[in-house]
Design an enzyme around this catalytic site. Structure first.
Site, PDB file in Angstrom:
ATOM      1  N   GLU A  41       1.074  -0.865   0.254  1.00 28.45           N
ATOM      2  CA  GLU A  41      -0.157   0.117  -0.019  1.00 28.45           C
ATOM      3  C   GLU A  41       0.832   1.200   0.397  1.00 28.45           C
ATOM      4  O   GLU A  41       1.988   1.765   0.710  1.00 28.45           O
ATOM      5  CB  GLU A  41      -1.539   0.158   1.055  1.00 28.45           C
ATOM      6  CG  GLU A  41      -2.241   1.070   0.932  1.00 28.45           C
ATOM      7  CD  GLU A  41      -2.791   1.125   1.985  1.00 28.45           C
ATOM      8  OE1 GLU A  41      -3.825   1.989   2.085  1.00 28.45           O
ATOM      9  OE2 GLU A  41      -1.877   1.058   3.194  1.00 28.45           O
ATOM     10  N   GLU A  66       5.507   4.486   3.236  1.00 31.07           N
ATOM     11  CA  GLU A  66       4.357   6.163   3.637  1.00 31.07           C
ATOM     12  C   GLU A  66       5.485   6.647   3.747  1.00 31.07           C
ATOM     13  O   GLU A  66       7.005   6.401   4.814  1.00 31.07           O
ATOM     14  CB  GLU A  66       4.121   6.022   5.739  1.00 31.07           C
ATOM     15  CG  GLU A  66       3.682   6.823   5.619  1.00 31.07           C
ATOM     16  CD  GLU A  66       2.902   8.397   5.056  1.00 31.07           C
ATOM     17  OE1 GLU A  66       1.506   7.778   4.243  1.00 31.07           O
ATOM     18  OE2 GLU A  66       3.246   8.838   5.280  1.00 31.07           O
ATOM     19  N   ASP A 115      -2.708  11.735  -2.588  1.00 28.13           N
ATOM     20  CA  ASP A 115      -2.977  13.341  -2.000  1.00 28.13           C
ATOM     21  C   ASP A 115      -3.042  13.369  -2.983  1.00 28.13           C
ATOM     22  O   ASP A 115      -1.898  13.507  -4.595  1.00 28.13           O
ATOM     23  CB  ASP A 115      -1.766  13.854  -1.836  1.00 28.13           C
ATOM     24  CG  ASP A 115      -1.663  13.488  -0.104  1.00 28.13           C
ATOM     25  OD1 ASP A 115      -1.971  12.871   0.540  1.00 28.13           O
ATOM     26  OD2 ASP A 115       0.101  13.712  -0.109  1.00 28.13           O
TER      27      ASP A 115
HETATM   28  N1  SAM Z   1      -4.103   6.346   2.931  1.00 30.05           N
HETATM   29  C1  SAM Z   1      -4.486   6.818   3.696  1.00 30.05           C
HETATM   30  C2  SAM Z   1      -5.824   7.171   3.568  1.00 30.05           C
HETATM   31  O1  SAM Z   1      -6.719   6.437   2.592  1.00 30.05           O
HETATM   32  O2  SAM Z   1      -6.655   7.394   4.953  1.00 30.05           O
HETATM   33  C3  SAM Z   1      -4.258   7.671   3.802  1.00 30.05           C
HETATM   34  C4  SAM Z   1      -4.101   8.863   2.916  1.00 30.05           C
HETATM   35  S1  SAM Z   1      -3.620  10.730   3.316  1.00 30.05           S
HETATM   36  C5  SAM Z   1      -4.627  11.608   2.042  1.00 30.05           C
HETATM   37  C6  SAM Z   1      -1.888  10.123   2.151  1.00 30.05           C
HETATM   38  C7  SAM Z   1      -0.953   9.311   2.765  1.00 30.05           C
HETATM   39  O3  SAM Z   1       0.316   9.056   1.764  1.00 30.05           O
HETATM   40  C8  SAM Z   1      -0.416  10.599   3.415  1.00 30.05           C
HETATM   41  O4  SAM Z   1      -0.080   9.584   4.562  1.00 30.05           O
HETATM   42  C9  SAM Z   1       0.525  10.987   2.876  1.00 30.05           C
HETATM   43  O5  SAM Z   1       2.149  11.480   3.795  1.00 30.05           O
HETATM   44  C10 SAM Z   1       1.324   9.809   1.946  1.00 30.05           C
HETATM   45  N2  SAM Z   1       2.186  10.058   0.374  1.00 30.05           N
HETATM   46  C11 SAM Z   1       1.823  11.122   0.089  1.00 30.05           C
HETATM   47  N3  SAM Z   1       2.989  11.068  -1.077  1.00 30.05           N
HETATM   48  C12 SAM Z   1       4.300   9.882  -0.723  1.00 30.05           C
HETATM   49  C13 SAM Z   1       4.857   9.308  -1.443  1.00 30.05           C
HETATM   50  N4  SAM Z   1       5.004  10.376  -2.606  1.00 30.05           N
HETATM   51  N5  SAM Z   1       5.135   8.560  -1.009  1.00 30.05           N
HETATM   52  C14 SAM Z   1       5.215   7.103   0.141  1.00 30.05           C
HETATM   53  N6  SAM Z   1       3.429   8.161   0.893  1.00 30.05           N
HETATM   54  C15 SAM Z   1       2.997   9.360   0.860  1.00 30.05           C
END
Ligand code: SAM
Length: 208
Positions: A41, A66, A115
């Site tokens: 994931e 993450e 995001d």
């Molecule tokens: N998947 C979770 C949910 O549905 O509740 C979290 C969604 S949150 C909007 C997006 C997550 O992706 C954040 O925790 C952010 O830190 C992580 N994220 C964003 N860009 C990323 C990247 N390039 N590599 C790894 N994680 C990333």
């Protein structure tokens, strides 16, 4: 999430669960007790989704990826609490996935509420941009699935176009997951939040 100055120390003290320093780069299988199919994931967030899946499917090894160390604390705590031996976590930027994984190593990719990066000049940061699709294609075994869920219509439309242009095949699509919600749906933290605000949840499964 508030910055926790002790985050890296905490994560490093749980090195049996979280890989902070790319220790298992190119040898992810050795991070797990059992040699089983690997599902990843990307953008795990606080980890409800991956820890629930892992409890339901002990025959699968799950990797949560993450980028945010403060968020990673939360999912680490969940894995510890639940004593899950089939979840391991990588503090990693998805931009560097192919420095970490070998080709044809993974059986499934999940993207949940990634995001949206709404500005056009940030499109390359969206986790369904072709440069990320290219990484998923390399690390996935042939005919494997990318599963993507979001409430963000703009990101969903972008993702459909991006996946289609990449030559992916759409296997399943749902434009309102919570209308007659499938019993197997696992609500993520963001999903719960946006659903309560009345947003529709979009879902797609696509293969390369
Ligand atoms: N998947 C979770 C949910 O549905 O509740 C979290 C969604 S949150 C909007 C997006 C997550 O992706 C954040 O925790 C952010 O830190 C992580 N994220 C964003 N860009 C990323 C990247 N390039 N590599 C790894 N994680 C990333």
């Amino acid at each position: 999430m508030r910055n926790k100055p002790w985050a890296i120390d905490y994560l490093e003290s749980n090195a049996h669960i979280v890989d902070v320093n790319n220790t298992y780069s190119k040898k992810i299988k050795t991070f797990f007790d059992k040699d089983q199919p690997i599902h990843i994931e990307v953008g795990t967030g606080m980890g409800i989704f991956i820890t629930t899946l892992a409890q339901q499917n002990p025959e699968i090894n799950y990797v949560g990826i993450e980028i945010d160390k403060n968020v990673m604390i939360r999912v680490t705590e969940k894995v510890l609490e639940l004593g899950l031996s089939n979840v391991r976590l990588l503090l990693l930027d998805a931009n560097t996935l192919m420095d970490y994984f070998n080709e044809n190593e993974v059986d499934k990719v999940y993207l949940n509420f990634s995001d949206p990066w709404p500005k056009v000049r940030h499109a390359k940061r969206r986790l369904t941009h072709s440069r990320f699709l290219s990484s998923y294609k390399q690390l996935l075994k042939k005919d494997s699935i990318v599963e993507f869920k979001t409430d963000n219509r703009g990101l969903f439309e972008f993702s459909l176009i991006s996946m289609n242009a990449f030559g992916m095949t759409f296997e399943n699509l749902n434009l309102d997951v919570h209308d007659d919600e499938p019993k197997e749906n696992i609500r993520t933290e963001y999903e719960e939040k946006f659903s309560q605000r009345g947003h529709k949840i979009y879902w797609i499964q696509a293969s390369f």
